[in-house]
Design an enzyme around this catalytic site. Sequence first.
Site, PDB file in Angstrom:
ATOM      1  N   HIS A 117       0.839  -1.206   0.000  1.00 45.47           N
ATOM      2  CA  HIS A 117       0.000   0.000   0.000  1.00 45.47           C
ATOM      3  C   HIS A 117       0.875   1.258   0.000  1.00 45.47           C
ATOM      4  O   HIS A 117       0.733   2.127  -0.866  1.00 45.47           O
ATOM      5  CB  HIS A 117      -0.920  -0.012   1.222  1.00 45.47           C
ATOM      6  CG  HIS A 117      -1.807   1.179   1.333  1.00 45.47           C
ATOM      7  ND1 HIS A 117      -3.122   1.173   0.933  1.00 45.47           N
ATOM      8  CD2 HIS A 117      -1.566   2.448   1.776  1.00 45.47           C
ATOM      9  CE1 HIS A 117      -3.652   2.363   1.124  1.00 45.47           C
ATOM     10  NE2 HIS A 117      -2.734   3.164   1.650  1.00 45.47           N
ATOM     11  N   GLU A 118       1.792   1.332   0.963  1.00 44.25           N
ATOM     12  CA  GLU A 118       2.639   2.525   1.053  1.00 44.25           C
ATOM     13  C   GLU A 118       3.562   2.626  -0.157  1.00 44.25           C
ATOM     14  O   GLU A 118       3.859   3.728  -0.632  1.00 44.25           O
ATOM     15  CB  GLU A 118       3.428   2.533   2.360  1.00 44.25           C
ATOM     16  CG  GLU A 118       2.577   2.480   3.634  1.00 44.25           C
ATOM     17  CD  GLU A 118       1.460   3.525   3.699  1.00 44.25           C
ATOM     18  OE1 GLU A 118       1.579   4.576   3.052  1.00 44.25           O
ATOM     19  OE2 GLU A 118       0.450   3.258   4.398  1.00 44.25           O
TER      20      GLU A 118
END
Lengths: 503, 503
Positions: free
Chosen positions: B268-269
């Site tokens: 995600h990051e």
Amino acid sequence: MPDARSAYAELLTRSKKRSVFGSLGSLLGWDQRTYMPKAGSAHRSDQLALVAGMSHEMATDPRIGELLAIAEASDLVNDPLSDAAVNLREWRRGYDQATKLPQALVEALSRTSSKAYDVWVEARKANDFAAFRPFLEEMVKLCREKADALGWKEQRYDALLDLYEPDAKTREVQALFEPLQRELAGLIRRIVATGKRAEPGILENDYPVAVQETFCAESARAIGFDFDAGRLDVTTHPFCSTIGPGDVRLTTRYDPRCAWSALYGTLHEAGHGLYNQGLDPEHRGTPRGASVSLGIHESQSRMWENLVGRSRAFWQFFLPRAQAAFPVLKGKSLDAMVFAANESKPSLIRVEADEATYNLHIILRFRLEIDLIEGRLQPADVPGAWKSTMKELLGVDVPDDRRGCLQDVHWSGASFGYFPTYALGNLYASQFLEQAKSEIGDLDPMFAKGEFRPLLDWLRLKIHRPGKTRRAGPLCQHLTGKPLSHQPLMRHLNAKLGALYNL
Amino acid sequence: MPDARSAYAELLTRSKKRSVFGSLGSLLGWDQRTYMPKAGSAHRSDQLALVAGMSHEMATDPRIGELLAIAEASDLVNDPLSDAAVNLREWRRGYDQATKLPQALVEALSRTSSKAYDVWVEARKANDFAAFRPFLEEMVKLCREKADALGWKEQRYDALLDLYEPDAKTREVQALFEPLQRELAGLIRRIVATGKRAEPGILENDYPVAVQETFCAESARAIGFDFDAGRLDVTTHPFCSTIGPGDVRLTTRYDPRCAWSALYGTLHEAGHGLYNQGLDPEHRGTPRGASVSLGIHESQSRMWENLVGRSRAFWQFFLPRAQAAFPVLKGKSLDAMVFAANESKPSLIRVEADEATYNLHIILRFRLEIDLIEGRLQPADVPGAWKSTMKELLGVDVPDDRRGCLQDVHWSGASFGYFPTYALGNLYASQFLEQAKSEIGDLDPMFAKGEFRPLLDWLRLKIHRPGKTRRAGPLCQHLTGKPLSHQPLMRHLNAKLGALYNL
């Protein structure tokens, strides 16, 4: 125009703001040398340049000059040791210094430093003094201009020395270094003649890095470093950086074949860190809550690294702990460990030099720097001068410039005047420790039990908490009743090394 | 007064300076959440407040308004997609926003946020909504004032939503969420009815943290994250922070009993990070070189986390690697792994929710936020409204406020309007990926071979490099030929979950 008290209050507010703003640069610098990814360096330069430029703007705001004039003409300065008088004295110094330097010169120094650093890194790697020479020439030229802009009376180098060690005079430092050099040379000659060497297996062996990390952190904690208000990280070149009150960061480096450079690097930086953790929080952001000078700062790092950390008493406490951490030390005697921690021999590299020979590395640089700044030595002749002075002072042949005049970063960063503060720190440390012992009593039995707090408390009370109340010279006179002298350091080295080498 | 081109040039210089200055705050924030020692927090607040205050000063300098007026009246804006027109459009937006907020309100918001955050942390721990309530009340009051200061036409919440998703309208987002909620509720009901569960031993088992660290970093690298220009560290709440070009930092957290929250947190990051690493360096420090909106940013993180990272093709490539890293996965089938990575079930905590139910958590918050800001819901009634809406949307009973309305940090930080961008990101991600597949061809066989570059290249070209050339709505229309719709996300979820649950 405000009255004196309002002027002082505004100066306080501005000082604190400048201090917080300047601490942005500290974090940028710390991060650059610890965790910043390499592709981040261009943007980091932009950030650093912006902070430096805006700091300079804040520091040279003419309003400061107006406020200073009002406050200085009042009774606020009647007692020169009062908080207000101390702050006004140091703000005046900072304001005059900052406003004396023409913006063009500040920018030229910053631009040239940036380039010179990159060139120096490559030149050292390639042992290529010729590549660095034009930058050294430019640096010397700019630093001469800087000295002239700042102003000097006796000699030009005074102006640069004063940047790092306020009020110190070249002539006085020479007068301290001259007998130091003579007596050290004699001591080192006698040491070399013994041919005595450390027991094998201590200085070089298997020292797992993960174990070293824990051991170093525990050692820093043992001498009083507060990890709730600080950190210990890894870098190429160890340093201590203070981001703000409650945030003091040490770094060291680990060699899996030798635990001691990391340990002594940690103790050294922790010495700086203890000073910063001990500054008076009530006065943070003002000179009254700041450290005295580089020399006094170095006195704290050298005290913990050398005077405490290489003492027999220290190892009485630490050897069992080191043996528990590193199995290769099992069966090594206290005598062998203490000797290994203090082995003295002339060598090429300053940052690897032992406690005694180190000072001669500094004296060499001090002599060359003065000659460069006074125009008596041309940058082109530095490699030759380096070699002959190393031969004269340490009896060592310098095989190449990489291990000679290219070894240090300082000149690429325009830091002429910085080197002598390292040796001044050694002198201050010894003189302070003699005084501490005369007041507290024999510290060694305490160290042997791991009790470092009595010494730290003394340093806190006498040196850390008063901040810049007194400058270095007056502080030394105030604490020890005498001006700085080479004798305490020589007494310490003669006693310790004399015993270890049976001189 | 300067001519239009000089005005534009000065605005460029100012924009770049503000951007570098603002990035000081990014480093302060990153460090605060990763390495800062705890006693450093008071000074860190001072640093952050100083940077925020000075940033606001720079952003509201009346000179910007004068320069904008000159440049906007010129032919620089003739082509609305030209770099100059894009920058002028966004500078205008930023300047108007910044100057509309009274200084007193900005300070009240900052002061209250600071206190509210501390209170929220304790209130959540103690499950004590009553303690947080007065701060929620104050926050709602201040955010209503903020909305009124910014101005709005249809409804007050529009002004807050627009801060995070420029040009988005509450009514339009409601129109997107209404069918999304209805169709999701049906899908989730059918999933729950199957009673199907992931094979034991995958979601929970022994996953050594050190191995997870390497595995997460390798996964981020595999999808294209450049570690020469970024990092991956540990924090309590994962985030992506961009310090500057070439310096994009991800964080995640590790649970020794479950490797997947760290892996999906990292993906995600890294999705956010890939966007930031893909911005046009030529335009850095200007809107033309910046990301579009939170919704579009989230589309990138959700795409890599969910659409790519939970796909069967992804696991065809990664399962053998995961099995090599984690011996407990030996013998687990691809089917079992893919099911475990996609298991869907109604739950209490947003950040732990699966890809399908997650959107309902957002819709709940969106509904409550609108009612709070429009004055139809009193802060005191939030716990009850939370419970009844959770029951309505997810069929879940909320046992306490800790796992209910106290679970998120956003409201303590005045971030009303932020939540919907998470679900908008999911919608944009699906619509963009459908388009990418229609242009590039079937991506799954590429993913199965570890080839993520074709998708990344498409995102770079179509979304990352153009920066803010188009705002979110027009960008979606331009890339996919259609306005944003809930259908691509529902098509994706129906297909994937339908197959996994044999619906």
